[in-house]
Design an enzyme around this catalytic site. Structure first.
Site, PDB file in Angstrom:
ATOM      1  N   LYS A  67      33.313  60.477  42.321  1.00  0.00           N
ATOM      2  CA  LYS A  67      31.907  60.234  42.676  1.00  0.00           C
ATOM      3  C   LYS A  67      31.405  59.087  41.836  1.00  0.00           C
ATOM      4  O   LYS A  67      31.771  58.974  40.666  1.00  0.00           O
ATOM      5  CB  LYS A  67      31.053  61.452  42.310  1.00  0.00           C
ATOM      6  CG  LYS A  67      31.065  62.548  43.315  1.00  0.00           C
ATOM      7  CD  LYS A  67      29.985  63.576  42.930  1.00  0.00           C
ATOM      8  CE  LYS A  67      30.526  64.962  43.182  1.00  0.00           C
ATOM      9  NZ  LYS A  67      29.884  66.017  42.454  1.00  0.00           N
ATOM     10  N   ARG A 124      31.873  60.462  33.085  1.00  0.00           N
ATOM     11  CA  ARG A 124      31.664  61.879  32.766  1.00  0.00           C
ATOM     12  C   ARG A 124      33.008  62.457  32.328  1.00  0.00           C
ATOM     13  O   ARG A 124      34.014  62.313  33.024  1.00  0.00           O
ATOM     14  CB  ARG A 124      31.183  62.624  33.996  1.00  0.00           C
ATOM     15  CG  ARG A 124      31.089  64.101  33.724  1.00  0.00           C
ATOM     16  CD  ARG A 124      30.845  64.901  34.966  1.00  0.00           C
ATOM     17  NE  ARG A 124      30.701  66.300  34.594  1.00  0.00           N
ATOM     18  CZ  ARG A 124      31.046  67.303  35.389  1.00  0.00           C
ATOM     19  NH1 ARG A 124      31.538  67.062  36.580  1.00  0.00           N
ATOM     20  NH2 ARG A 124      30.888  68.528  34.991  1.00  0.00           N
ATOM     21  N   HIS A 135      28.028  71.897  31.253  1.00  0.00           N
ATOM     22  CA  HIS A 135      26.774  71.421  31.876  1.00  0.00           C
ATOM     23  C   HIS A 135      25.853  70.781  30.837  1.00  0.00           C
ATOM     24  O   HIS A 135      24.638  70.708  31.038  1.00  0.00           O
ATOM     25  CB  HIS A 135      25.978  72.564  32.537  1.00  0.00           C
ATOM     26  CG  HIS A 135      26.605  73.176  33.755  1.00  0.00           C
ATOM     27  ND1 HIS A 135      26.518  74.520  34.017  1.00  0.00           N
ATOM     28  CD2 HIS A 135      27.302  72.646  34.775  1.00  0.00           C
ATOM     29  CE1 HIS A 135      27.134  74.793  35.154  1.00  0.00           C
ATOM     30  NE2 HIS A 135      27.634  73.662  35.632  1.00  0.00           N
ATOM     31  N   GLY A 189      23.740  76.672  39.904  1.00  0.00           N
ATOM     32  CA  GLY A 189      24.307  76.015  41.094  1.00  0.00           C
ATOM     33  C   GLY A 189      25.498  76.822  41.552  1.00  0.00           C
ATOM     34  O   GLY A 189      25.476  78.053  41.488  1.00  0.00           O
ATOM     35  N   ARG A 206      33.043  82.347  40.743  1.00  0.00           N
ATOM     36  CA  ARG A 206      33.538  82.763  39.415  1.00  0.00           C
ATOM     37  C   ARG A 206      32.916  84.091  39.011  1.00  0.00           C
ATOM     38  O   ARG A 206      31.730  84.322  39.271  1.00  0.00           O
ATOM     39  CB  ARG A 206      33.175  81.712  38.368  1.00  0.00           C
ATOM     40  CG  ARG A 206      34.041  80.465  38.457  1.00  0.00           C
ATOM     41  CD  ARG A 206      33.546  79.402  37.512  1.00  0.00           C
ATOM     42  NE  ARG A 206      33.159  78.209  38.246  1.00  0.00           N
ATOM     43  CZ  ARG A 206      32.504  77.189  37.737  1.00  0.00           C
ATOM     44  NH1 ARG A 206      32.144  77.191  36.468  1.00  0.00           N
ATOM     45  NH2 ARG A 206      32.199  76.143  38.483  1.00  0.00           N
ATOM     46  N   GLU A 251      22.225  64.181  36.199  1.00  0.00           N
ATOM     47  CA  GLU A 251      23.292  63.939  35.232  1.00  0.00           C
ATOM     48  C   GLU A 251      23.725  62.479  35.223  1.00  0.00           C
ATOM     49  O   GLU A 251      24.051  61.920  34.187  1.00  0.00           O
ATOM     50  CB  GLU A 251      24.480  64.863  35.547  1.00  0.00           C
ATOM     51  CG  GLU A 251      24.181  66.305  35.189  1.00  0.00           C
ATOM     52  CD  GLU A 251      25.067  67.320  35.869  1.00  0.00           C
ATOM     53  OE1 GLU A 251      24.884  67.538  37.093  1.00  0.00           O
ATOM     54  OE2 GLU A 251      25.937  67.899  35.211  1.00  0.00           O
TER      55      GLU A 251
HETATM   56  P1  ADP Z   1      27.562  72.380  41.833  1.00  0.00           P
HETATM   57  O1  ADP Z   1      27.714  73.418  40.758  1.00  0.00           O
HETATM   58  O2  ADP Z   1      28.726  72.337  42.779  1.00  0.00           O
HETATM   59  O3  ADP Z   1      27.075  71.040  41.360  1.00  0.00           O
HETATM   60  P2  ADP Z   1      24.934  72.592  43.051  1.00  0.00           P
HETATM   61  O4  ADP Z   1      24.137  72.455  41.831  1.00  0.00           O
HETATM   62  O5  ADP Z   1      24.914  71.496  44.059  1.00  0.00           O
HETATM   63  O6  ADP Z   1      26.425  73.003  42.741  1.00  0.00           O
HETATM   64  O7  ADP Z   1      24.451  73.942  43.770  1.00  0.00           O
HETATM   65  C1  ADP Z   1      25.021  74.383  44.961  1.00  0.00           C
HETATM   66  C2  ADP Z   1      24.387  75.721  45.326  1.00  0.00           C
HETATM   67  O8  ADP Z   1      22.979  75.519  45.528  1.00  0.00           O
HETATM   68  C3  ADP Z   1      24.950  76.303  46.605  1.00  0.00           C
HETATM   69  O9  ADP Z   1      25.297  77.659  46.428  1.00  0.00           O
HETATM   70  C4  ADP Z   1      23.774  76.199  47.557  1.00  0.00           C
HETATM   71  O10 ADP Z   1      23.748  77.263  48.454  1.00  0.00           O
HETATM   72  C5  ADP Z   1      22.585  76.298  46.628  1.00  0.00           C
HETATM   73  N1  ADP Z   1      21.392  75.808  47.311  1.00  0.00           N
HETATM   74  C6  ADP Z   1      21.120  74.555  47.721  1.00  0.00           C
HETATM   75  N2  ADP Z   1      19.929  74.531  48.403  1.00  0.00           N
HETATM   76  C7  ADP Z   1      19.478  75.817  48.439  1.00  0.00           C
HETATM   77  C8  ADP Z   1      18.316  76.455  48.985  1.00  0.00           C
HETATM   78  N3  ADP Z   1      17.391  75.771  49.657  1.00  0.00           N
HETATM   79  N4  ADP Z   1      18.185  77.786  48.813  1.00  0.00           N
HETATM   80  C9  ADP Z   1      19.120  78.496  48.140  1.00  0.00           C
HETATM   81  N5  ADP Z   1      20.234  77.945  47.603  1.00  0.00           N
HETATM   82  C10 ADP Z   1      20.402  76.639  47.736  1.00  0.00           C
END
Ligand code: ADP
Length: 397
Positions: free
Chosen positions: A14, A91, A180, A210, A241, A384
Site C-alpha cells: 500500500k 511502516r 497499532h 478494527g 483472532r 497512520e
Molecule cells: P484493519 O484492522 O484491517 O485495518 P479496519 O480498521 O479497516 O481494519 O476495520 C475493519 C472493520 O471495520 C470491519 O470489521 C468492518 O466491518 C468494520 N466497519 C467498517 N465500517 C463499519 C460500519 N459502518 N459499521 C460497523 N462496522 C464497520
C-alpha cells in the site's frame, strides 16, 4: 516536501504520496497478489480517475517499479519525476526493544530489523523486502522506519513483563510489545489538540477497533499499558483472532485434536474471534445485520466484543489518576454507532454517557459524549499514513 509512505505485506504493497507541508494526499494506491497469479495495481492521483493494471508482478521490487512508474506517469501520475519525492517512510510492524522512535534507515537498522524476524516472522520479512526494493530503485533518497511497536516502548516493566520465568524475557525477548502504535500516537496527538492541552499532560484511553483491535492506556501522552502483547493476538475478541484466552486451552486443544503448532496458530489467528463465535463473518457490519435479523450467535459475538473492550476501558480507567478522554478509532471505532453505544452503556456506573445524536457520526472527528458524561468521548479517524509521513519529515527535513 513530498513523502512516499510504504506499507508492505507479504503479498501486498500500500502506498501514499503526501505533500507534507500542506498535509495533502497527492496519490494513493495498492498492489495486490504480489508473487501470486492475478497480480494487479490500483493507482489514484488525487483529482484524477483511478487506474487498474493487471500484469504479473513477481516480487516487491517489480511492485515498487510499477508504483513509481504510476506516480510519475505523464497522464495519470502525480509528479513529473522521482526527484520530487524527497523521502520515503516505511511502516515496520516490529521494532522490538531496539526502537522507541522512528529512525533513518541505515545498515545497522537493517541488521536490527533482521534480528527481529524471529519475533515477527509474518510481518518483518515483507517490511524488509519493501525497504530493500526502495533502496534499489531510489538509492539516493532518505528512508525512515516507523514502527508499530515504538509508541509502546514507554510501557513500564510492571505492565510488560509476563508472569512466566524471567529467563524467557532475557533469552527469548518474551514480553508485551503492543501494536497499532502509530495509530494510538496519532489519535493521542489529535486528542490533545482537541482538548487544548499539552500532550504530556493528557491521560487517555484510546480504542483502535478494527479487524484487529487494541486498547491503550495513555498516561501523560505516553503509552502506559496496552491490550496487545507479545504478538497482536492478545486483547479483546477480534475479527478472526481469539484475543485473551486461558493459555491452557492451547495445549489442551493440541492434545485433543492432535494439532501441530501451525494448525493451532491458524485456529487462534484466523478461525476464532467474531468469525469463530458467530460462524458467519469476521466483518462487524455483517454481524450487526445478522444480529438485527435475530441471529443469536452474531449477537453473542458482538456482546463478547463489547464486554471485552469495556473490561479494558474499566481497568485502565481505574488505574489512571484521571482520564481526559476516551477515543474511538479505526474501522469499527470510527463507524459503528452500535458498538460505541453498547460499550459505553456497559460502563454506565463510571458515569460515562453518550450523546445518541452525535454518536451517529461516521469517520469524522466528533465529541460524542453527553454534556454530563464523567469523561469526554471522541471519535477520531486514525491516519497512520499521515503520522508516518510526519515522522519521516521530522527526521529528514
Ligand atoms: P484493519 O484492522 O484491517 O485495518 P479496519 O480498521 O479497516 O481494519 O476495520 C475493519 C472493520 O471495520 C470491519 O470489521 C468492518 O466491518 C468494520 N466497519 C467498517 N465500517 C463499519 C460500519 N459502518 N459499521 C460497523 N462496522 C464497520
Amino acid at each position: 516536501m513530498n513523502i512516499l509512505v510504504i506499507n508492505c505485506g507479504s503479498s501486498s504493497l500500500k502506498y501514499r504520496l503526501i505533500d507534507i507541508e500542506k498535509e495533502h494526499r497527492l496519490a494513493k494506491g495498492l498492489v495486490e497478489r504480489i508473487g501470486i497469479e492475478g497480480s494487479r495495481i490500483k493507482h489514484e492521483t488525487t483529482g484524477k480517475e483511478e487506474i487498474k493494471i493487471e500484469e504479473p508482478i513477481e516480487d516487491h521490487t517489480k511492485a515498487l517499479e510499477l508504483v513509481l512508474e504510476s506516480i510519475v506517469h505523464p497522464e495519470y501520475g502525480a509528479v513529473k519525476s522521482l526527484d520530487e519525492i524527497q523521502a520515503v517512510g516505511h511502516r515496520v510492524v516490529h521494532g522490538g526493544e531496539a526502537f522507541a522512535d522512528s529512525v533513518i534507515i541505515d545498515d545497522d537498522v537493517m541488521q536490527a530489523l533482521r534480528d527481529n524476524i524471529e519475533i515477527a516472522p509474518l510481518h518483518n520479512p515483507p517490511n524488509i523486502m519493501g525497504i530493500e526494493a526502495c533502496k534499489k530503485l531510489m538509492p539516493d533518497t532518505k528512508m525512515v522506519g516507523v514502527f508499530d511497536t515504538a509508541f509502546h516502548q514507554t510501557i513500564p516493566p510492571v505492565n510488560y513483563i509476563y508472569p512466566i520465568p524471567y529467563k524467557y524475557y532475557e533469552e527469548h525477548k518474551i514480553r508485551v510489545y503492543g501494536f497499532h502504535g502509530t495509530s494510538h500516537k496519532y489519535v493521542t496527538l489529535r486528542a490533545a489538540e482537541l482538548l487544548n492541552k499539552p500532550v504530556d499532560e493528557v491521560n487517555l484511553i484510546t480504542c483502535h477497533l478494527g479487524n484487529g483491535s487494541s486498547i491503550t492506556a495513555v498516561k501523560g501522552g505516553k503509552s502506559f499499558d496496552t491490550s496487545m502483547g507479545f504478538t497482536p493476538l492478545a486483547g479483546p475478541l477480534m475479527g478472526t483472532r481469539c484475543g485473551d484466552i486461558d493459555p491452557a486451552i492451547v495445549t489442551y486443544l493440541m492434545d485433543k485434536e492432535n494439532l501441530t503448532t501451525s494448525e493451532i496458530n491458524n485456529i487462534l489467528n484466523k478461525d476464532s474471534g467474531a468469525l469463530g463465535v458467530s460462524g458467519i463473518s469476521s466483518d462487524f457490519r455483517d454481524l450487526e445485520n445478522a444480529a438485527t435479523d435475530g441471529d443469536e450467535r452474531a449477537q453473542l459475538a458482538l456482546d463478547i466484543f463489547e464486554r471485552r473492550v469495556a473490561k479494558y476501558i474499566a481497568s485502565y480507567y481505574g488505574q489512571l489518576d484521571h482520564v481526559d478522554a476516551i477515543v474511538f478509532t479505526a474501522g469499527v471505532g470510527e463507524n459503528s454507532e452500535w458498538n460505541r453505544r453498547s460499550i459505553i452503556e456497559i460502563l454506565g456506573s463510571l458515569g460515562l454517557k453518550i450523546d445518541h445524536e452525535k454518536n451517529k457520526v461516521r469517520a469524522k472527528e466528533e465529541l460524542i459524549s453527553a454534556e454530563d458524561s464523567s469523561v469526554k468521548i471522541f471519535v477520531i479517524p486514525t491516519n497512520e499514513e499521515l503520522m508516518i509521513a510526519k515522522e519521516t519529515y521530522e527526521l529528514t527535513k
